[in-house]
Each structure stands twice: as structure tokens, then as C-alpha cells.
Design an enzyme around this catalytic site. Structure first.
Site, PDB file in Angstrom:
ATOM      1  CB  CYS A 198      -0.872   0.058   1.240  1.00 12.75           C
ATOM      2  SG  CYS A 198      -1.902  -1.377   1.463  1.00 12.75           S
ATOM      3  NE  ARG A 231       4.602   1.856  -1.237  1.00  8.20           N
ATOM      4  CZ  ARG A 231       5.514   1.846  -0.266  1.00  8.20           C
ATOM      5  NH1 ARG A 231       6.670   2.436  -0.448  1.00  8.20           N
ATOM      6  NH2 ARG A 231       5.268   1.273   0.884  1.00  8.20           N
ATOM      7  CD1 TRP A 241      -0.256  -5.408  -3.826  1.00 10.21           C
ATOM      8  CD2 TRP A 241      -0.141  -6.427  -1.851  1.00 10.21           C
ATOM      9  NE1 TRP A 241       0.331  -6.635  -4.014  1.00 10.21           N
ATOM     10  CE2 TRP A 241       0.419  -7.285  -2.819  1.00 10.21           C
ATOM     11  CE3 TRP A 241      -0.174  -6.861  -0.523  1.00 10.21           C
ATOM     12  CZ2 TRP A 241       0.929  -8.536  -2.518  1.00 10.21           C
ATOM     13  CZ3 TRP A 241       0.335  -8.117  -0.217  1.00 10.21           C
ATOM     14  CH2 TRP A 241       0.874  -8.935  -1.221  1.00 10.21           C
ATOM     15  CG  ASN A 243       1.612   1.054   4.063  1.00 10.61           C
ATOM     16  OD1 ASN A 243       1.387  -0.138   3.959  1.00 10.61           O
ATOM     17  ND2 ASN A 243       2.672   1.643   3.544  1.00 10.61           N
ATOM     18  N   GLY A 244      -0.171  -0.983   6.505  1.00 10.57           N
ATOM     19  CA  GLY A 244       0.220  -1.862   7.612  1.00 10.57           C
ATOM     20  C   GLY A 244      -0.910  -2.819   7.946  1.00 10.57           C
ATOM     21  CD  GLU A 290      17.808 -11.578  -9.739  1.00 13.28           C
ATOM     22  OE1 GLU A 290      17.368 -12.197  -8.756  1.00 13.28           O
ATOM     23  OE2 GLU A 290      17.359 -10.468 -10.096  1.00 13.28           O
ATOM     24  CE  LYS A 298      14.148  -9.524 -11.584  1.00  9.02           C
ATOM     25  NZ  LYS A 298      15.036  -9.473 -10.413  1.00  9.02           N
ATOM     26  CD  GLU A 303      10.185  -9.930 -10.241  1.00 10.13           C
ATOM     27  OE1 GLU A 303      11.371  -9.627 -10.277  1.00 10.13           O
ATOM     28  OE2 GLU A 303       9.446  -9.607  -9.294  1.00 10.13           O
ATOM     29  CG  HIS A 308      20.780 -35.380  -8.027  1.00 10.08           C
ATOM     30  ND1 HIS A 308      21.294 -36.637  -7.816  1.00 10.08           N
ATOM     31  CD2 HIS A 308      21.850 -34.609  -8.363  1.00 10.08           C
ATOM     32  CE1 HIS A 308      22.599 -36.636  -7.970  1.00 10.08           C
ATOM     33  NE2 HIS A 308      22.966 -35.411  -8.325  1.00 10.08           N
ATOM     34  CE  LYS A 328      11.645  -1.738  -6.520  1.00 13.31           C
ATOM     35  NZ  LYS A 328      12.452  -2.675  -7.326  1.00 13.31           N
TER      36      LYS A 328
HETATM   37  O1  M6R Z   1      13.818  -4.179  -1.081  1.00 16.01           O
HETATM   38  P1  M6R Z   1      14.378  -5.554  -0.937  1.00 16.01           P
HETATM   39  O2  M6R Z   1      15.693  -5.722  -1.621  1.00 16.01           O
HETATM   40  O3  M6R Z   1      14.464  -6.005   0.483  1.00 16.01           O
HETATM   41  O4  M6R Z   1      13.335  -6.505  -1.671  1.00 16.01           O
HETATM   42  C1  M6R Z   1      13.463  -7.898  -1.619  1.00 16.01           C
HETATM   43  C2  M6R Z   1      12.542  -8.577  -2.612  1.00 16.01           C
HETATM   44  O5  M6R Z   1      11.202  -8.333  -2.294  1.00 16.01           O
HETATM   45  C3  M6R Z   1      12.808  -8.128  -4.057  1.00 16.01           C
HETATM   46  O6  M6R Z   1      14.145  -8.284  -4.404  1.00 16.01           O
HETATM   47  C4  M6R Z   1      11.932  -8.931  -5.049  1.00 16.01           C
HETATM   48  O7  M6R Z   1      12.318 -10.259  -5.043  1.00 16.01           O
HETATM   49  C5  M6R Z   1      12.043  -8.325  -6.453  1.00 16.01           C
HETATM   50  N1  M6R Z   1      10.742  -7.935  -6.947  1.00 16.01           N
HETATM   51  C6  M6R Z   1      12.563  -9.268  -7.483  1.00 16.01           C
HETATM   52  O8  M6R Z   1      12.691  -8.650  -8.727  1.00 16.01           O
END
Ligand code: M6R
Length: 579
Positions: A2, A27, A71, A97-98, A452, A456, A459, A475, A574
Site C-alpha cells: 500500500c 509499489r 494492496w 498502510n500496515g 536470479e 526475473k 515475475e 537428481h 515493490k
Molecule cells: O527491497 P528488498 O531488496 O528487500 O526486496 C526484496 C525482494 O522483495 C525483491 O528483491 C523482489 O524479489 C524483487 N521484486 C525481485 O525482482
């Protein structure tokens, strides 16, 4: 997650709040709304995106307003569950927010006293609690009810007949901005840059009254002075600047991000906290975790210091060993799991360091020491340039702890990024876009990169993807290999090369379409791969950075070919501020 934004000043507030909410869109959100204080209190909220729903604010002249991007956590995304929430009479409006953890019991109690609820949210109880103190002013009412709330919150409140905005923070980010004859507030700094670069980070337990020329803050019943900080990000940095998406812009910024971070680190003496380390435990989530895992390989290889990378949300079930330095790695500095892990490390008397991109973020106040990664604002949900900045910090740590063994390669690392940006990935994209599932494989430091690459890809394209240590595929996952499961293999000229070649031959024999990232001149790789993507550079730094960029571009171009909503993928936020 949020986002909240508030403005009180001399200008018409509603359009400014809508612009502020647009800055917070990255976000992640499913609904939004705003409340404008005029002669009465006007509230408008909607499920969906701001660009499509166009709030009808042209006749709203009020100079104080608050807004929210939601959110969903408690209650589905809907017009009714969107914020702001109001009391029974509609004279108080709240954005939050929270999570209010004791909202169910508070709701029962308030229902028992005759309050009428409209939404399923935890937030609405706050508006009704304030209503019960309507004899006094809004600030007094908010201060009176906060002790009843358990959980986390960043709150903005406005009320009919009351000038200004009341703000409160406990466990969720909230930043105030001091602008020209205006006060602004937002969940993060990027939304304030249109108004000011002078900001105040509220502390947990702070309550503030926002009125021009600046906020007044209380903590524990007393007035509190909080430092006004100057943000060194420019408003241009949060604009698209001609790119189709923030993700692409941020991928292209990586050459200068890497150089800037490296230059800044070497310009200062080595921080004391990095001297004489006997062991390191890294705690992080998502992309930051993948970077941390890579750090484990690097620092162990080059410095012989034991390093373990831990998923932050699992760290609560582990005991940090010996006298390890515990390092939180977090772009946003607000990830709840990483903050909890750092707090746990402090409870066990470990020295803590945070590597973060956001000046003044919560993590910088939780950890004993801070190293800034200097990536500049990262807007796309998919982390790219912050990953490269994290790698820059880790290369630096490995270099200083090994007496300079990586220095030359680090100083020329940006060149590999530049070369990788020039690659045409269309043949690889053609394979990936029709896949049901994609495996990314690598060995040694290229295993975290495989993780990684898969993260990417999944997501932003919504194609299932898995990162694997190449030797581990046989395995179990071998059972899944077929012409519908392409494999992306990282095969740099490294110690792991012969084993990687054996692994990819085995996979090729199962009929997978094979995309290899490796030496573009290798006849051997050419013979095995369906598509060979040349990897720039020969040393470890160049190979890691070059592979990173190629994997990011492969995901981006595949998502583009599929017409995905690249910067704001479905269901994602985000910065994940709940555990
Ligand atoms: O702000 P942070 O680095 O702590 O965030 C961690 C993850 O939420 C963040 O890296 C997330 O995996 C990304 N959206 C991946 O692209």
C-alpha cells in the site's frame, strides 16, 4: 505494498494527491482512493488503476487531501474495501498502510457500541475509534486511540472542521516533506520529489500534525525534534525519460550505477565494520537474497572467510552462529522479513550492517552500520539495477578482504555491462515466449545467477521458471525435461566449464531447446546449443555482470513479446512490508 500520500498547503490538493499516488503505483496496488477536505469531507475510491478510473476531482477545490493505493490483505480488492475509510458519520477519513492485528476484537467491541461498518478491512476500526473521541480535536483523538492498536501502521487522518493532516507511524514507512508553503507525506521519498528534497523520516511511535510551514512531531507525549534531511535523488530519476518501461530504463542505467557505486566505495577508507571479520551471515529476500548467495561464493573463494546467505524469513528459525557480522541486504530498506532478521541478530548481540539503496529507510535505523548501494530510485517491481549495485558492494568486500585481488576487474566491470546491452536476444526470446516452463542452470557463482534469471523470468512473464544448480538437475527435475521446457545454461570459461558442458549435453539428449550463455567463439558450445548468446569479458566480474544483464534482458524482451504489464506484475509489490 500500500502507498499513502497527503498534501496540505496553498494549492488545490486533489490533483497533487492523484499525482502522488501515481508515483506510488510502482509499489503494487489493486484499488485506490482519496479524501479531500473542503467545506465538507469528500471521499472517492475505486477498484482498479488510476490511469483507467480517472477520479472526478475537477470541482474539488480543497487544499488538504489524503490518498491511498491499496494492496489487499484484509478483504478482497473492491470499491468498498479501498481506502480512505470513514467513521459512521463520514466526518473523519483515514488512509493506512500496515496491518492492525487486533482489528477483529476492536470491531466486535465497536459493533457492540452501535458503530456501523462498511468494509471488511482492518483499517476501518481506526476511523470508528477516532469517532468516539470526536469531542476533542483530531490530533488529540488520534493520540488517544493509538495505544489501542496492535500491529503496524502508517496513518494519515483528516476530519471535517479540522485544519491539516494528522500522521502516525508504527512499523510501516512514512516520510514527511517540507515544501514551499506546503507539507506533504508519503510512504516513500520518490513520491515527494515533485514537491521537495527536504524530508523528515518519522520514527516508530511518532505522531505529527502537518501544517505549513512544517510538521510538528510528538513522541511519547512530548515534542520531538527529527532531523530534516536533504534527499540527493532528482525528480528526473523517477521519470521514464523516453523508455517504454522503468525496467528497461533501469537495465540501461546499470553501467553508470555500477561505476558510481564502486567509485563511492573506493573513495572512502574501508569501514571499520568490514575489518577483521571472522564470519558473515547475510539475510535478504528475493533478488537481494540471490545477490547475497553470490557473495557467499565470492567472499569464500577470494578471502577464505566463512559466509552464509540466509533467506530472511527463515532466519527466525535459525540461531546466528558465533560472532558473525550479520548483514541485511535490502534495496528498499523496508522489507519486513529482513528487518525482523536484523532485529533478531541484534537480540543475539551480533554486530549488524545493512546494505541498502534508500537513505533514511527503516533498516538504516535498525542496523548498527549502513553501506549505501547508490543505485538511485528503482521504480520497476523487478529489481535490476539494485542487484548490480549489490554485486558492486560484494565485489568490493571480496576485494578489500583479499588484499585487492579483484580490483582491476572491478574497475573495468562496467564495460561488460555495456557490451551485454548490445546483444540481440530475439532467437532466445522466440524459444522462451512459447515455453510452459523454463530451467535456468549454472554452477558456482553462476548458480545464484541462474536463480536470479528464473526469478526475473517468472515475475514479469508469468512463465514458470526454476533456477537450479546444474549438477542437481539430474537428481529429480530431469523427469520434467521435454521439448516444452527450454533450458538457459550459464557456461562461462570458468572452473565449472567442463562439468557444465557435460550437464548441458545430458539435457540436450532429453530434447530440450537449449539457450547457452557462454563464449561466443566456442565451436563446442555452438554445436550443442540451439542458441548461443555471447558472454562478454573473461574475468569473474565481467562474466557475472554480463550474464546478469543478458538474463534481465531475456526476461524483459520475453515479457514484452507476451504483452505483459512489465513494471507492475500482477499480485506483486515493490517493497514487501508485511512478514
Ligand atoms: O527491497 P528488498 O531488496 O528487500 O526486496 C526484496 C525482494 O522483495 C525483491 O528483491 C523482489 O524479489 C524483487 N521484486 C525481485 O525482482
Amino acid at each position: 505494498m500500500c502507498g499513502i500520500f497527503g498534501y496540505t498547503g496553498e494549492k488545490k490538493a486533489a490533483p497533487l494527491v492523484i499525482d502522488g499516488l501515481k508515483r506510488l503505483e510502482y509499489r503494487g496496488y489493486d484499488s485506490f482512493g482519496l479524501a479531500v477536505l473542503d467545506s465538507d469531507l469528500w471521499v472517492w475510491k475505486k477498484k482498479g488503476k488510476i490511469s483507467r478510473e480517472k477520479p472526478p476531482v475537477s470541482r474539488r477545490k480543497g487544499r488538504t487531501a489524503i490518498g491511498h493505493t491499496r494492496w489487499a490483505t484484509h478483504g478482497e480488492p473492491s470499491d468498498t474495501n479501498a481506502h480512505p475509510h470513514t467513521d459512521c458519520r463520514g466526518s473523519v477519513a483515514i488512509v493506512h498502510n500496515g496491518i492492525i492485528e487486533n482489528y477483529a476484537s476492536l470491531r466486535q467491541e465497536l459493533l457492540g457500541r452501535g458503530h456501523t461498518f462498511r468494509s471488511e478491512t482492518d483499517t476501518e476500526v481506526i476511523a470508528h475509534l477516532i469517532e468516539e473521541h470526536s469531542g476533542g480535536d483530531l490530533l488529540t483523538a488520534v493520540r488517544a486511540i493509538l495505544p489501542r492498536l496492535e500491529g503496524s501502521y502508517a496513518i494519515l487522518a483528516v476530519a471535517e472542521g479540522y485544519e491539516g493532516i494528522v500522521a502516525a507511524r508504527q512499523g510501516s514507512p512514512l516520510v514527511l516533506g517540507i515544501a514551499d508553503r506546503a507539507c506533504v507525506a508519503a510512504s516513500d521519498v520518490t513520491a515527494l520529489l515533485d514537491h521537495t528534497d527536504r524530508v523528515i523520516y518519522l520514527e516508530d511511535g511518532d505522531v505529527a500534525l502537518l501544517l505549513p510551514p512544517g510538521p510538528t512531531i510528538w513522541h511519547g507525549g512530548k515534542r520531538a525534534d527529527r532531523p530534516v534531511r536533504k534527499v540527493d535523488w532528482e525528480v528526473e530519476e523517477v521519470r521514464l525519460g523516453g523508455f517504454a518501461h522503468y525496467m528497461l530504463k533501469e537495465i540501461y542505467e546499470q553501467q553508470s550505477v555500477f561505476s558510481t557505486t564502486v567509485r563511492a566505495l573506493y573513495a572512502e577508507p574501508v569501514p571499520d565494520v568490514l575489518k577483521d571479520i571472522s564470519g558473515i551471515t547475510l539475510v535478504a529476500c528475493g533478488t537481494s537474497y540471490n545477490a547475497s548467495l553470490l557473495c557467499q561464493y565470492l567472499v569464500e573463494e577470494y578471502c577464505g572467510i566463512p559466509v552464509r546467505a540466509e533467506i530472511a524469513s527463515e532466519f527466525r528459525y535459525r540461531t546466528p552462529p558465533g560472532d558473525d557480522l550479520v548483514v541485511g541486504v535490502t534495496q528498499s530498506g523496508e522489507t519486513a522479513d529482513t528487518l525482523s532478521a536484523l532485529k533478531k541478530a541484534r537480540m543475539h548481540n551480533h554486530a549488524t550492517l545493512v546494505i541498502t539503496n534508500v537513505l533514511g529507510s527503516t533498516a538504516t535505523r535498525v542496523a548498527d552500520h549502513t553501506l549505501y548501494m547508490r543505485a538511485g530510485p528503482e521504480i520497476s517491481v523487478a529489481a535490476t539495477k539494485s542487484f548490480v549495485a549489490e554485486l558492486a558492494v560484494f565485489f568490493y568486500i571480496a576485494d578489500v578482504a583479499s588484499g585487492g585481488r579483484l580490483r582491476q576487474s572491478i574497475l573495468s566491470g562496467h564495460e561488460a555491462i555495456g557490451e551485454a546491452l548490445l546483444e540481440d536476444l530475439s532467437p532466445a526470446v522466440d524459444i522462451c515466449k512459447d515455453a510452459g516452463s523454463i530451467f535456468f542452470v549454472g554452477r558456482g557463482p553462476f548458480f545464484p545467477l541462474a536463480l536470479e534469471g528464473a526469478l526475473k523470468m517468472k515475475e514479469i512473464t508469468y512463465i514458470h521458471a526454476e533456477g537450479y544448480a546444474a549438477g542437481e538437475i539430474k537428481h529429480g527435475p530431469f523427469a520434467l525435461l521435454s521439448p516444452m521446457t527450454p533450458v538457459v545454461a550459464l557456461c562461462p570459461q570458468a572452473e565449472s566449464y567442463p562439468a557444465m558442458v557435460s550437464n548441458i549435453r545430458e539435457m540436450k539428449a532429453r530434447g530440450v531447446p537449449l539457450i547457452v550463455i557462454g563464449d561466443g567463439k566456442s565451436q563446442e558450445l555452438r554445436d550443442i546449443a540451439d542458441v548461443l548468446v555471447p558472454l562478454p569479458g573473461e574475468d569473474i566480474v565481467s562474466a557475472v555482470l554480463g550474464s546478469t544483464v543478458l538474463l534481465q534482458l531475456l526476461a524483459y524482451r520475453t515479457a514484452e513479446a507476451l504483452g505483459r504489464e512489465i513494471d507492475q506484475p500482477r499480485n506483486l509489490a515493490k517493497s514487501v512490508t508485511v512478514e
